[in-house]
Design an enzyme around this catalytic site. Structure first.
Site, PDB file in Angstrom:
ATOM      1  N   GLN A 201       3.830  33.738 -12.519  1.00 40.90           N
ATOM      2  CA  GLN A 201       4.335  32.956 -11.388  1.00 40.90           C
ATOM      3  C   GLN A 201       4.075  33.694 -10.077  1.00 40.90           C
ATOM      4  O   GLN A 201       4.348  33.158  -9.010  1.00 40.90           O
ATOM      5  CB  GLN A 201       5.842  32.736 -11.533  1.00 40.90           C
ATOM      6  CG  GLN A 201       6.235  31.896 -12.727  1.00 40.90           C
ATOM      7  CD  GLN A 201       7.731  31.884 -12.967  1.00 40.90           C
ATOM      8  OE1 GLN A 201       8.189  32.352 -13.997  1.00 40.90           O
ATOM      9  NE2 GLN A 201       8.512  31.347 -12.036  1.00 40.90           N
ATOM     10  N   PHE A 232       9.528  29.665 -16.270  1.00 44.66           N
ATOM     11  CA  PHE A 232      10.987  29.604 -16.215  1.00 44.66           C
ATOM     12  C   PHE A 232      11.618  30.865 -15.637  1.00 44.66           C
ATOM     13  O   PHE A 232      12.749  31.209 -15.982  1.00 44.66           O
ATOM     14  CB  PHE A 232      11.560  29.283 -17.607  1.00 44.66           C
ATOM     15  CG  PHE A 232      11.012  28.010 -18.191  1.00 44.66           C
ATOM     16  CD1 PHE A 232      11.313  26.790 -17.605  1.00 44.66           C
ATOM     17  CD2 PHE A 232      10.173  28.032 -19.302  1.00 44.66           C
ATOM     18  CE1 PHE A 232      10.792  25.604 -18.119  1.00 44.66           C
ATOM     19  CE2 PHE A 232       9.642  26.856 -19.817  1.00 44.66           C
ATOM     20  CZ  PHE A 232       9.962  25.640 -19.230  1.00 44.66           C
ATOM     21  N   GLU A 236       7.886  35.932 -13.381  1.00 47.61           N
ATOM     22  CA  GLU A 236       7.908  36.312 -11.966  1.00 47.61           C
ATOM     23  C   GLU A 236       7.549  37.783 -11.863  1.00 47.61           C
ATOM     24  O   GLU A 236       6.505  38.152 -11.373  1.00 47.61           O
ATOM     25  CB  GLU A 236       9.311  36.100 -11.396  1.00 47.61           C
ATOM     26  CG  GLU A 236       9.497  34.750 -10.729  1.00 47.61           C
ATOM     27  CD  GLU A 236      10.785  34.688  -9.942  1.00 47.61           C
ATOM     28  OE1 GLU A 236      11.645  33.886 -10.306  1.00 47.61           O
ATOM     29  OE2 GLU A 236      10.940  35.454  -8.972  1.00 47.61           O
ATOM     30  N   ARG A 314      22.502  35.637  -5.507  1.00 47.56           N
ATOM     31  CA  ARG A 314      22.495  34.176  -5.683  1.00 47.56           C
ATOM     32  C   ARG A 314      23.726  33.726  -6.481  1.00 47.56           C
ATOM     33  O   ARG A 314      24.312  32.683  -6.196  1.00 47.56           O
ATOM     34  CB  ARG A 314      21.204  33.692  -6.337  1.00 47.56           C
ATOM     35  CG  ARG A 314      21.027  32.187  -6.297  1.00 47.56           C
ATOM     36  CD  ARG A 314      19.600  31.755  -6.611  1.00 47.56           C
ATOM     37  NE  ARG A 314      18.749  31.773  -5.438  1.00 47.56           N
ATOM     38  CZ  ARG A 314      18.512  30.718  -4.643  1.00 47.56           C
ATOM     39  NH1 ARG A 314      19.045  29.547  -4.910  1.00 47.56           N
ATOM     40  NH2 ARG A 314      17.736  30.823  -3.593  1.00 47.56           N
ATOM     41  N   ARG A 346      15.364  30.231 -14.411  1.00 52.50           N
ATOM     42  CA  ARG A 346      15.730  28.934 -13.813  1.00 52.50           C
ATOM     43  C   ARG A 346      17.171  28.917 -13.288  1.00 52.50           C
ATOM     44  O   ARG A 346      18.131  28.833 -14.044  1.00 52.50           O
ATOM     45  CB  ARG A 346      15.535  27.830 -14.850  1.00 52.50           C
ATOM     46  CG  ARG A 346      15.263  26.464 -14.254  1.00 52.50           C
ATOM     47  CD  ARG A 346      14.885  25.487 -15.344  1.00 52.50           C
ATOM     48  NE  ARG A 346      14.289  24.279 -14.798  1.00 52.50           N
ATOM     49  CZ  ARG A 346      13.651  23.373 -15.529  1.00 52.50           C
ATOM     50  NH1 ARG A 346      13.521  23.557 -16.819  1.00 52.50           N
ATOM     51  NH2 ARG A 346      13.133  22.309 -14.976  1.00 52.50           N
ATOM     52  N   PHE A 348      18.273  31.448 -11.339  1.00 53.91           N
ATOM     53  CA  PHE A 348      18.246  32.780 -10.729  1.00 53.91           C
ATOM     54  C   PHE A 348      19.643  33.298 -10.367  1.00 53.91           C
ATOM     55  O   PHE A 348      19.902  33.726  -9.254  1.00 53.91           O
ATOM     56  CB  PHE A 348      17.359  32.723  -9.466  1.00 53.91           C
ATOM     57  CG  PHE A 348      16.771  34.029  -9.039  1.00 53.91           C
ATOM     58  CD1 PHE A 348      15.622  34.515  -9.625  1.00 53.91           C
ATOM     59  CD2 PHE A 348      17.372  34.785  -8.031  1.00 53.91           C
ATOM     60  CE1 PHE A 348      15.065  35.724  -9.208  1.00 53.91           C
ATOM     61  CE2 PHE A 348      16.830  35.991  -7.611  1.00 53.91           C
ATOM     62  CZ  PHE A 348      15.664  36.462  -8.201  1.00 53.91           C
ATOM     63  N   ALA A 514      12.445  30.051  -7.072  1.00 56.57           N
ATOM     64  CA  ALA A 514      13.518  29.513  -6.229  1.00 56.57           C
ATOM     65  C   ALA A 514      13.297  28.027  -5.936  1.00 56.57           C
ATOM     66  O   ALA A 514      13.777  27.525  -4.923  1.00 56.57           O
ATOM     67  CB  ALA A 514      13.655  30.328  -4.934  1.00 56.57           C
ATOM     68  N   GLU A 713      14.985  23.977 -10.310  1.00 52.93           N
ATOM     69  CA  GLU A 713      16.100  24.654 -10.953  1.00 52.93           C
ATOM     70  C   GLU A 713      17.430  23.885 -10.965  1.00 52.93           C
ATOM     71  O   GLU A 713      18.163  23.944 -11.953  1.00 52.93           O
ATOM     72  CB  GLU A 713      16.348  26.012 -10.257  1.00 52.93           C
ATOM     73  CG  GLU A 713      15.192  26.968 -10.365  1.00 52.93           C
ATOM     74  CD  GLU A 713      15.354  28.125  -9.389  1.00 52.93           C
ATOM     75  OE1 GLU A 713      15.207  27.907  -8.173  1.00 52.93           O
ATOM     76  OE2 GLU A 713      15.661  29.229  -9.849  1.00 52.93           O
TER      77      GLU A 713
HETATM   78  N1  MTE Z   1       9.136  23.296 -15.334  1.00 53.10           N
HETATM   79  C1  MTE Z   1       8.246  23.561 -16.315  1.00 53.10           C
HETATM   80  N2  MTE Z   1       7.687  22.543 -16.988  1.00 53.10           N
HETATM   81  N3  MTE Z   1       7.918  24.848 -16.638  1.00 53.10           N
HETATM   82  C2  MTE Z   1       8.493  25.914 -15.982  1.00 53.10           C
HETATM   83  O1  MTE Z   1       8.177  27.065 -16.299  1.00 53.10           O
HETATM   84  N4  MTE Z   1      10.068  26.666 -14.245  1.00 53.10           N
HETATM   85  C3  MTE Z   1      11.263  26.332 -13.460  1.00 53.10           C
HETATM   86  C4  MTE Z   1      11.080  25.002 -12.746  1.00 53.10           C
HETATM   87  N5  MTE Z   1      10.588  24.006 -13.656  1.00 53.10           N
HETATM   88  C5  MTE Z   1       9.442  25.660 -14.953  1.00 53.10           C
HETATM   89  C6  MTE Z   1       9.725  24.303 -14.650  1.00 53.10           C
HETATM   90  C7  MTE Z   1      11.600  27.347 -12.470  1.00 53.10           C
HETATM   91  S1  MTE Z   1      12.453  28.708 -12.974  1.00 53.10           S
HETATM   92  C8  MTE Z   1      11.276  27.207 -11.140  1.00 53.10           C
HETATM   93  S2  MTE Z   1      11.769  28.332  -9.997  1.00 53.10           S
HETATM   94  C9  MTE Z   1      10.493  26.057 -10.661  1.00 53.10           C
HETATM   95  O2  MTE Z   1      10.124  25.181 -11.716  1.00 53.10           O
HETATM   96  C10 MTE Z   1       9.240  26.566  -9.954  1.00 53.10           C
HETATM   97  O3  MTE Z   1       8.402  25.560  -9.550  1.00 53.10           O
HETATM   98  P1  MTE Z   1       8.597  24.748  -8.172  1.00 53.10           P
HETATM   99  O4  MTE Z   1       9.086  25.700  -7.150  1.00 53.10           O
HETATM  100  O5  MTE Z   1       7.242  24.243  -7.890  1.00 53.10           O
HETATM  101  O6  MTE Z   1       9.596  23.681  -8.497  1.00 53.10           O
HETATM  102 MO1  MOS Z   2      12.539  30.345 -11.050  1.00 48.08          MO
HETATM  103  S1  MOS Z   2      14.037  31.445 -11.975  1.00 48.08           S
HETATM  104  O1  MOS Z   2      13.050  30.943  -9.475  1.00 48.08           O
HETATM  105  O2  MOS Z   2      11.212  31.299 -11.444  1.00 48.08           O
END
Ligand code: MTE
Ligand code: MOS
Length: 760
Positions: A201, A232, A236, A314, A346, A348, A514, A713
């Site tokens: 990520q 998820f 990171e 957070r 997800r 955080f 985030a 998230e």
């Molecule tokens: N959705 C899918 N399918 N796979 C993922 O790994 N990660 C989540 C969320 N949704 C994730 C997901 C997390 S932890 C975050 S922070 C956000 O997606 C990141 O993407 P965005 O900022 O584009 O929403």
């Molecule tokens: Mo999502 S826990 O901020 O990668």
């Protein structure tokens, strides 16, 4: 045709469902590719004495063995504090810590040799601290304790007419991305440069950490990621160990080196969502209004800082959730233990903060024998009571209308009565229902991270390539960004494509985290497209003879005439007009004092609410979620289909965390639940038979990309209502007003314990 606010399919959907979407492991391996595997510490804590390298080198297929001594420069993958070695040096800090790397001709040979770790590692065992509460008692933290206070909690607690105290514990959660951690490093230019394919990520951080490990400038390393099979939060910071080992080995040996971690090793090596322990003291009135609270939040950070400080920040900034808490004193302790270093997942830390107040409110309601929904409503942020404990005003007060709409559409009151009647005649099965709200702050708490860049190329034939700093992990960022660009240029979505994230294209990117990915990169790509459109508009005005021109679905209109977008672009090219541009975006108005935990850390809030009904088998402790009604605020959605998918996925993932996903370490510090055989993530079968998702529908009052809101998230927190519905069902086993001490995850054992302690 509107390209935004439309449910177009995910750009990779056909590739996903036919199994043809290439992930890092699918990249063709050049001849001579070698494979790495990691030898892991067999001790939770120890002093490393020696490693029998000769024995490892003698194993079939083994080409090289690397230890901490082979790291050319800095032996560190700690993203904030430099406290996390790539390979163990001197001290063994957790069972599963990478100690050496074997490089072999095949992955199997590398893994077989690495599996000799317990035989070849000689170490002196030291006492291990595995329990966060013990670490807290000993004052052992990975970062200094954090305090967030407002008003006079001590005085208000003493004066409160009613008071309750309690303790509660909440488990961690494995990210369980379906594609495990993987890095594939390819030396370039005779070993003076490096191409790293990494499932991450945070490509820019991988670039930096690899550069530091090699002692190189970042310009010699490019990191690419086309897509992840889920991140998820687990990719990171924690993709770094694999990125660094593969890179060091590749340059040392002059061969491409791939490091794909086995699932069990992935569990043993990497950290996950922080488990939390809470000690709380709350003062309230007879109506259930919270007057004061003082809470200790103790997280298990594991052996190093990783992202534990921002996760705790957070958590503290989400303790208020949707509630006005006039007097508050929160203390966050990130305890150091000899376990994996816990990290982003997800939400955080947000979920760990907000769930605490939800559990407290539930206890307050039970004590007062009031409907928990009523107690929640009485405490919602409202006009004049709209400042968060960290000093930010809550601009939109959506909790009231969400709760009203949802309790009406889900028939909350009727079903509560019906459930009471059912429970009165059902001795074994007990049902329960709960409502919980969500208010989730959007932006990185640290202001400078809220920046993004993008490149938009319009080729001479009118087709468009977009590159931005965000990464695709299934959440649909590339689809949304392509929609934004197509909308801006007035071209069909089919003529816009996003390419792989690449540190050689957009530099110094923030993690896709985030939930800010589409907000930040969408705005950056829009800015780039606007620059190009402005240039094209001048030319179109001239050609069509009109000051006013519009770009719609691949055709440029003006003065009652029109021309194809591709024709305009061709003319622009011949006129030597620049047809590509960069774009840059920073979120406005953010401020944060990380020492005082005060400021305006979030650009806006995303809201949501859930009503969930559960049934518990009081003989076995098994539970089922029967129905979930979710109402979630995504502003003016960029793509409702994708957003609903995120809401459903986040909710079910949250249910897994709170019901079935249990992490168990034995007394030696060995994680016993390190595979799907023992660690139970939810499957399609765990999805409630009735799952209704509705979008709240109000446009964002903040100026986000097309007035949408982040969705990644926040929906995970909707699952709180599932846990509280189970608790409600447990309460039906005891006298009126009882408060079952249900811990999370609510496994059958936890449910039976809770029932046992209230049953008459
Ligand atoms: N959705 C899918 N399918 N796979 C993922 O790994 N990660 C989540 C969320 N949704 C994730 C997901 C997390 S932890 C975050 S922070 C956000 O997606 C990141 O993407 P965005 O900022 O584009 O929403
Ligand atoms: Mo999502 S826990 O901020 O990668």
């Amino acid at each position: 045709m509107m390209m935004v606010c439309t449910s177009v399919p995910h750009e990779s959907a056909p590739l996903h469902v036919t199994g043809r979407a290439p992930y890092t492991d699918d990249i063709p391996e050049p001849a001579g590719t070698l494979h790495a595997a990691l030898g892991l510490s067999p001790l939770a804590h120890g002093r490393l004495i020696s490693i029998d390298l000769e024995r490892l080198r003698a194993q079939p297929g083994v080409v090289a063995v690397l230890t901490a001594d082979d790291v050319p420069a800095e032996n560190n993958i700690g993203p904030l504090a430099h406290d996390d070695p790539i390979l163990a040096h001197g001290e063994l800090r957790y069972l599963g810590q990478p100690v050496f790397a074997v490089i072999a001709t095949t992955r199997d040979a590398a893994r077989r040799a690495a599996a000799l770790a317990p035989q070849v590692i000689q170490a002196e065992a030291l006492p291990a601290r595995l329990n966060a509460l013990e670490a807290h008692a000993a004052g052992e933290y990975v970062v200094p304790p954090m305090h967030l206070a407002r008003g006079d909690a001590t005085g208000a607690l003493a004066r409160a007419p009613l008071r309750l105290q309690g303790e509660w514990q909440l488990g961690g959660q494995e990210q369980f991305y379906l594609e495990g951690q993987i890095s594939f490093a390819m030396p370039q230019e005779g070993g003076t440069a490096l191409l790293l394919h990494c499932s991450t990520q945070h490509p820019s951080e991988m670039q930096q950490l690899v550069a530091h490990a090699l002692g190189w400038g970042s310009h010699r390393i490019s990191v690419q990621c086309r897509r992840m099979g889920g991140g998820f939060g687990g990719k990171e910071s924690q993709s770094a160990a694999f990125a660094c080992v593969a890179s060091i080995a590749a340059l040392r040996l002059g061969h491409p080196v791939k490091l794909r971690v086995d699932r069990d090793d992935d569990f043993l090596i990497t950290g996950r969502r922080h488990p939390f322990h809470y000690r709380w003291d709350v003062g309230f009135d007879a109506d259930g209004r919270i007057l004061a609270a003082e809470v200790d939040l103790i997280s298990n950070a594991g052996h190093s800082a990783d992202l534990s400080a921002p996760v705790m920040a957070r958590a503290l900034c989400h303790f208020d959730n949707a509630y006005w808490l006039p007097n508050l004193s929160l203390h966050g302790y990130s305890a150091r233990t000899h376990t994996q270093s816990n990290t982003a997942f997800r939400g955080f830390g947000g979920p760990q903060g907000a769930l605490a107040i939800e559990m407290i409110l539930d206890s307050v309601a039970r004590r007062l024998r009031l409907d928990p929904l009523l107690v929640r409503e009485r405490n919602f942020y409202a006009q004049g009571q709209d400042i968060t404990p960290y000093g930010q005003r809550v601009q939109e007060l959506h909790a009231q209308s969400l709760a009203k709409r949802l309790s009406y559409s889900s028939h909350y009151a009727e079903r509560r009565a019906e459930i009471a009647a059912f429970n009165a005649r059902s001795p074994v099965l007990k049902r329960g229902i709960a409502f919980t709200p969500v208010k989730f702050g959007i932006s990185f708490n640290v202001a400078f991270l809220n920046q993004a860049g993008a490149l938009v190329h319009v080729y001479a034939d009118g087709s468009v390539l977009v590159n931005h700093g965000g990464t695709e992990m299934g959440q649909g960022i590339n689809t949304k960004v392509a929609q934004v660009v197509a909308h801006e240029l007035g071209v069909p979505l089919s003529s816009v494509r996003c390419s792989a994230t690449d540190t050689a294209k957009v530099a110094n990117t923030s993690a896709t985290a985030a939930s800010t990915g589409a907000d930040l990169n969408g705005k950056a790509a829009q800015a780039a497209a606007q620059v190009i459109k402005a240039r094209l508009t001048s030319l179109a005005s001239e050609k069509l003879g009109s000051a006013r021109v519009s770009f719609v679905n691949g055709v440029v209109h003006g003065n009652g005439r029109n021309m194809p977008f591709s024709e305009l672009v061709r003319l622009a090219y011949l006129r030597r007009i620049q047809l590509w541009s960069d774009g840059f975006y920073t979120t406005p108005g953010l401020s944060w004092d990380k020492d005082k935990l005060q400021g305006h850390p979030f650009y806006y809030y995303a809201w949501g609410g859930a009503v969930v009904e559960a049934v518990v088998d009081t003989l076995t402790g098994e539970t089922r979620i029967l129905q979930a009604d979710l109402l979630h605020d995504v502003g003016a959605s960029l793509n409702p289909a994708i957003d609903i998918g995120q809401i459903e996925g986040g909710f079910v993932q949250g249910l897994g965390w709170l019901t079935s996903e249990e992490l168990v370490w034995d007394t030696q510090g060995r994680l016993r639940t390190h595979a799907p055989s023992t660690y139970k993530i939810p499957t399609a079968n765990d999805c409630p038979p009735v799952l209704k998702v509705e979008l709240f529908g109000a446009a964002n009052s903040a100026d986000t990309i097309h007035r949408s809101k982040a969705v990644g998230e926040p929906p995970l927190l909707l699952a709180f209502a599932g846990l509280l519905a189970i608790k409600d069902a447990c309460a039906a086993c005891g006298p009126i007003g009882c408060d079952p001490p249900l811990t999370a995850p609510a496994t059958p054992e936890a449910v039976l314990r809770a029932i046992d302690s209230v049953a008459v």
